[in-house]
Design an enzyme around this catalytic site. Sequence first.
Site, PDB file in Angstrom:
ATOM      1  N   SER A   1       0.843  -1.186   0.000  1.00  0.00           N
ATOM      2  CA  SER A   1       0.000   0.000   0.000  1.00  0.00           C
ATOM      3  C   SER A   1       0.882   1.240   0.000  1.00  0.00           C
ATOM      4  O   SER A   1       2.004   1.223   0.522  1.00  0.00           O
ATOM      5  CB  SER A   1      -0.905  -0.003   1.231  1.00  0.00           C
ATOM      6  OG  SER A   1      -1.499   1.261   1.432  1.00  0.00           O
TER       7      SER A   1
ATOM      8  N   ASN B   1      -2.184  -6.412  -0.148  1.00  0.00           N
ATOM      9  CA  ASN B   1      -3.371  -6.416  -0.995  1.00  0.00           C
ATOM     10  C   ASN B   1      -3.325  -7.540  -2.036  1.00  0.00           C
ATOM     11  O   ASN B   1      -2.255  -7.875  -2.547  1.00  0.00           O
ATOM     12  CB  ASN B   1      -3.501  -5.073  -1.720  1.00  0.00           C
ATOM     13  CG  ASN B   1      -3.711  -3.919  -0.757  1.00  0.00           C
ATOM     14  OD1 ASN B   1      -4.477  -4.030   0.187  1.00  0.00           O
ATOM     15  ND2 ASN B   1      -3.006  -2.823  -0.981  1.00  0.00           N
TER      16      ASN B   1
ATOM     17  N   LYS C   1      -0.385  -3.588   5.062  1.00  0.00           N
ATOM     18  CA  LYS C   1      -1.302  -4.240   4.131  1.00  0.00           C
ATOM     19  C   LYS C   1      -0.570  -5.132   3.127  1.00  0.00           C
ATOM     20  O   LYS C   1       0.534  -4.838   2.691  1.00  0.00           O
ATOM     21  CB  LYS C   1      -2.133  -3.203   3.374  1.00  0.00           C
ATOM     22  CG  LYS C   1      -3.143  -2.458   4.229  1.00  0.00           C
ATOM     23  CD  LYS C   1      -4.136  -1.710   3.350  1.00  0.00           C
ATOM     24  CE  LYS C   1      -5.092  -2.676   2.672  1.00  0.00           C
ATOM     25  NZ  LYS C   1      -6.039  -1.954   1.786  1.00  0.00           N
TER      26      LYS C   1
ATOM     27  N   ARG D   1     -20.195  -4.512 -47.039  1.00  0.00           N
ATOM     28  CA  ARG D   1     -19.088  -3.940 -46.260  1.00  0.00           C
ATOM     29  C   ARG D   1     -19.648  -3.162 -45.097  1.00  0.00           C
ATOM     30  O   ARG D   1     -20.566  -2.366 -45.273  1.00  0.00           O
ATOM     31  CB  ARG D   1     -18.238  -3.015 -47.140  1.00  0.00           C
ATOM     32  CG  ARG D   1     -16.969  -2.442 -46.458  1.00  0.00           C
ATOM     33  CD  ARG D   1     -15.942  -3.529 -46.127  1.00  0.00           C
ATOM     34  NE  ARG D   1     -15.702  -4.387 -47.272  1.00  0.00           N
ATOM     35  CZ  ARG D   1     -14.892  -4.090 -48.301  1.00  0.00           C
ATOM     36  NH1 ARG D   1     -14.243  -2.946 -48.317  1.00  0.00           N
ATOM     37  NH2 ARG D   1     -14.729  -4.945 -49.295  1.00  0.00           N
TER      38      ARG D   1
END
Length: 444
Positions: A270, A278, A276, A309
């Site tokens: 983080s 994550n 943290k 087309r």
Amino acid sequence: MTASFLKHPFMGQSALSECDDQAMVSAMLEVELALTRAQEDAGAFPVGVADQLREHLEGADFDLAGIARETLNGGNAAIPFVKQGRALLPQELRCYWHQGATSQDLVDSALMRLMVPRLRAVDGLLQRCGSAALTLMERHAATPMVGRTLMQQALPITFGVKVAHWAVGLEQCRRRLMAVELPVQFGGAVGVHSGWDSTGLGLMDAMARQLGLSAPVMPWHTDRYPIHTLGTALDAVAGAAEKVALDVALLTQTEIGEVAEPAAPGMGESSSMPHKRNPVRSALIRSAARQVHGHAGTLMNAAAQPLERGLGEWHAEWAPLMESALLVEGALEQLVPLLEGLEVHPEAMRRNLAVTGGGIMAEPVARLLTPALGAEAARAVSAEAAETARRESRPYAEVLAAHPRVAGQVPAEELHTACDPAAYTGSSGAQIERARQWLTAPAR
């Protein structure tokens, strides 16, 4: 647009360098040279023309920036590419360049050619995912965990059967994607090989062989089934990868902690909270998948194209198709290390099985008590005991055995068995074995 910040991190890293502007020009040149070779082999051009064109154009310096600028005028990159190619040839060879082809032939065939190595890379990554998942599901075939429905605890399963579902989902999508054909495109101005008559289909087939593509039944200028099929097959792979990432991300939550993404220096950190870790790989996978889902919608909405087309529908396919392939490859480049290094915490799974005080086993306990107490009383007693066990932090089996309506009614051994989550995982083991046999059987 800062693509290197906002788009490229979610894409296959090796694929980015293989699908740049130069790669598209090289692919269009391959298509043109394959056409000239087919025309020479059919006797329409003098012997040696194809080699002469190759000598002059292979390795030539096409002005990529110029092609990009002039695409605004013609609506596709093939038009300025053809002009530059013709200008690079001596006068006597220019009449053999781009004969009988149209810009859509170049763009569609070049995109299919670029897809060949991409699908090969995706196949290899999916096989690695499958091998890693097979190892995980066999290792944790008997590891009980909470099965959750509507995000709430339901009944026990095993972690092995959860992984088996991941593995089967990924393999189903791999087989579907590998069955997709990448056809050459050659039909000329209005898709009927104008000026080449019946020779046109033979030229189309010869080009397919030279380019390593499949030969379609007919040119597919406004029959976009090949693009629809490829786009939705890529989207299915993205969905299967996203399912794994979503489950992993949910199970890594701090309060659950049943799995963790593989640890790696700097991975998951983080910017403000040092504690943290994550689930970044899951985030990258899910972001890539969400973008592929959006691209699939664009491709499906462009499936019906007018007359001979497309007017904008064809043009809208190019970026979503290429980006889908690169995003799927990027997602799988994250999924491989995620599965190969996934940290599994059986002790957390056991802890979460007990978080309701044993209430997760109230259903099998009620079933056991029904013959002695009746259905309604059995359900009431099993629920009451579960709440007592949760509130007093006592083993569920102990609370049940001491309950006045249960004591003496059911043998203690049967009560303990009914309260054991590992003994109530249904067909988890059989499903794992069935999945293993299907995953390892030779493809039919």
